[in-house]
Design a protein around this motif. Structure first.
Motif, PDB file in Angstrom:
ATOM      1  N   ILE A   1      74.526   8.096  86.825  1.00  0.00           N
ATOM      2  CA  ILE A   1      75.236   7.664  87.433  1.00  0.00           C
ATOM      3  C   ILE A   1      74.540   8.771  88.412  1.00  0.00           C
ATOM      4  N   ALA A   2      75.156   9.779  88.496  1.00  0.00           N
ATOM      5  CA  ALA A   2      74.274  11.025  89.329  1.00  0.00           C
ATOM      6  C   ALA A   2      73.360  10.722  89.626  1.00  0.00           C
ATOM      7  N   ALA A   3      72.698  11.120  88.673  1.00  0.00           N
ATOM      8  CA  ALA A   3      70.910  11.859  88.602  1.00  0.00           C
ATOM      9  C   ALA A   3      70.494  10.392  89.375  1.00  0.00           C
ATOM     10  N   THR A   4      70.888   8.717  89.447  1.00  0.00           N
ATOM     11  CA  THR A   4      70.275   7.881  90.003  1.00  0.00           C
ATOM     12  C   THR A   4      70.634   7.298  90.813  1.00  0.00           C
ATOM     13  N   GLY A   5      72.223   7.387  90.638  1.00  0.00           N
ATOM     14  CA  GLY A   5      72.399   6.803  91.621  1.00  0.00           C
ATOM     15  C   GLY A   5      73.019   5.110  91.842  1.00  0.00           C
ATOM     16  N   ILE A   6      72.769   4.669  90.541  1.00  0.00           N
ATOM     17  CA  ILE A   6      73.197   3.167  89.955  1.00  0.00           C
ATOM     18  C   ILE A   6      74.736   3.009  90.259  1.00  0.00           C
ATOM     19  N   THR A   7      75.304   1.892  90.105  1.00  0.00           N
ATOM     20  CA  THR A   7      76.914   1.706  89.827  1.00  0.00           C
ATOM     21  C   THR A   7      77.126   1.780  88.540  1.00  0.00           C
ATOM     22  N   ARG A   8      78.192   1.379  87.594  1.00  0.00           N
ATOM     23  CA  ARG A   8      78.820   1.595  86.990  1.00  0.00           C
ATOM     24  C   ARG A   8      78.872   0.260  85.997  1.00  0.00           C
ATOM     25  N   GLN A   9      77.950  -0.699  86.916  1.00  0.00           N
ATOM     26  CA  GLN A   9      78.080  -1.962  86.670  1.00  0.00           C
ATOM     27  C   GLN A   9      76.508  -2.436  85.871  1.00  0.00           C
ATOM     28  N   GLY A  10      75.629  -1.481  86.788  1.00  0.00           N
ATOM     29  CA  GLY A  10      74.196  -1.312  86.835  1.00  0.00           C
ATOM     30  C   GLY A  10      74.354  -0.355  85.171  1.00  0.00           C
ATOM     31  N   VAL A  11      75.050   0.470  84.496  1.00  0.00           N
ATOM     32  CA  VAL A  11      74.680   1.493  83.337  1.00  0.00           C
ATOM     33  C   VAL A  11      73.731   0.309  82.533  1.00  0.00           C
TER      34      VAL A  11
ATOM     35  N   GLU B   1      64.193  18.630  88.372  1.00  0.00           N
ATOM     36  CA  GLU B   1      62.628  19.512  89.118  1.00  0.00           C
ATOM     37  C   GLU B   1      62.878  18.996  90.144  1.00  0.00           C
ATOM     38  N   ALA B   2      62.316  17.590  90.248  1.00  0.00           N
ATOM     39  CA  ALA B   2      62.608  17.353  92.013  1.00  0.00           C
ATOM     40  C   ALA B   2      63.006  17.987  93.492  1.00  0.00           C
ATOM     41  N   THR B   3      64.269  18.560  92.881  1.00  0.00           N
ATOM     42  CA  THR B   3      64.871  18.383  94.418  1.00  0.00           C
ATOM     43  C   THR B   3      64.477  19.743  93.995  1.00  0.00           C
ATOM     44  N   ARG B   4      63.620  20.727  93.207  1.00  0.00           N
ATOM     45  CA  ARG B   4      63.223  21.740  93.601  1.00  0.00           C
ATOM     46  C   ARG B   4      62.130  22.114  94.187  1.00  0.00           C
TER      47      ARG B   4
END
Length: 220
Positions: A169-179, A216-219
């Motif tokens: 969830i933290a990496a993709t920003g999806i909701t718990r319902q979207g897992v 890696e993208a954030t770096r």
């Protein structure tokens, strides 16, 4: 000490043979007995012709050894409650020797079973994202999705630790319902996915790979 049967003037070999009950022709046995007595008497002389007093001392040493009045040593078995164990020698000049059993100073270790604090949490498509219940990293989360195996579409339910879900969830920003939808799409799109291999491990790999790519993208 009596010397009534040998006075040291005769042949020592014959006297020892008569005393110990073997043939006087056995020179090896005689030499062995003489060495034993010399060691016991601390006689260091190696002269072949021994004086009368030396021969007498050697014979007398074996006489005393064979005619000792010592009785077998009695060993008393250990008594309960750490009471002393007494070993008594029957030799006249020996004093009783007491041996005390050592008390065990190691405290017993108590192993208490720990109740399982982890409560299974099932995440399915209709789960309300407004649910205020916080998903703990050590919660066990059941996720349902579909896989294709041997040409058939089968419903698959896997169990994931809460930290996989929180990380996704933290990496993709999806909701718990979207897992579950994310897992369904990830397994469908990943060409290497194989329904005949451990499915849970493959889903964990996909989640960790996604989290790594985001880091890696954030770096950059």
């Amino acid at each position: 000490m009596t010397t009534s049967t040998y006075d040291g003037t005769g042949k020592l070999a014959e006297a020892l043979a008569a005393l110990c009950g073997y043939s006087p022709k056995s020179q090896g046995r005689t030499a062995e007995l003489i060495k034993q007595a010399k060691d016991g008497l601390n006689i260091t002389s190696k002269a072949k012709l021994m004086p009368t007093d030396t021969k007498l001392a050697i014979w007398q040493w074996h006489y005393d050894r064979l005619h000792s009045n010592e009785q077998p040593v009695e060993i008393i078995s250990q008594l309960p409650d750490n009471e002393p164990v007494e070993i008594i020698s029957q030799a006249e000049s020996s004093a009783p020797v007491e041996i005390y059993s050592q008390a065990n100073d190691i405290e017993p270790v108590e192993i208490i079973s720990q109740p399982e604090p982890i409560t299974p949490v099932e995440i399915i498509a209709q789960l309300d994202d407004d649910d205020p219940t916080e998903l703990h990293n050590l919660d066990i989360v059941r996720v349902a999705f579909y896989v294709t195996k041997d040409g058939k579409r089968l419903r698959q339910v896997i169990a994931l630790d809460g930290f996989y879900i929180n990380g996704l969830i933290a990496a993709t920003g999806i909701t718990r319902q979207g897992v579950p939808k994310w897992i369904q799409a990830a397994t469908n799109e990943w060409g290497a996915f194989d329904a005949h291999l451990p499915i849970t491990r493959q889903v964990k790999y996909l989640i960790v790979r996604t989290m790594t790519e985001v880091i890696e993208a954030t770096r950059k």
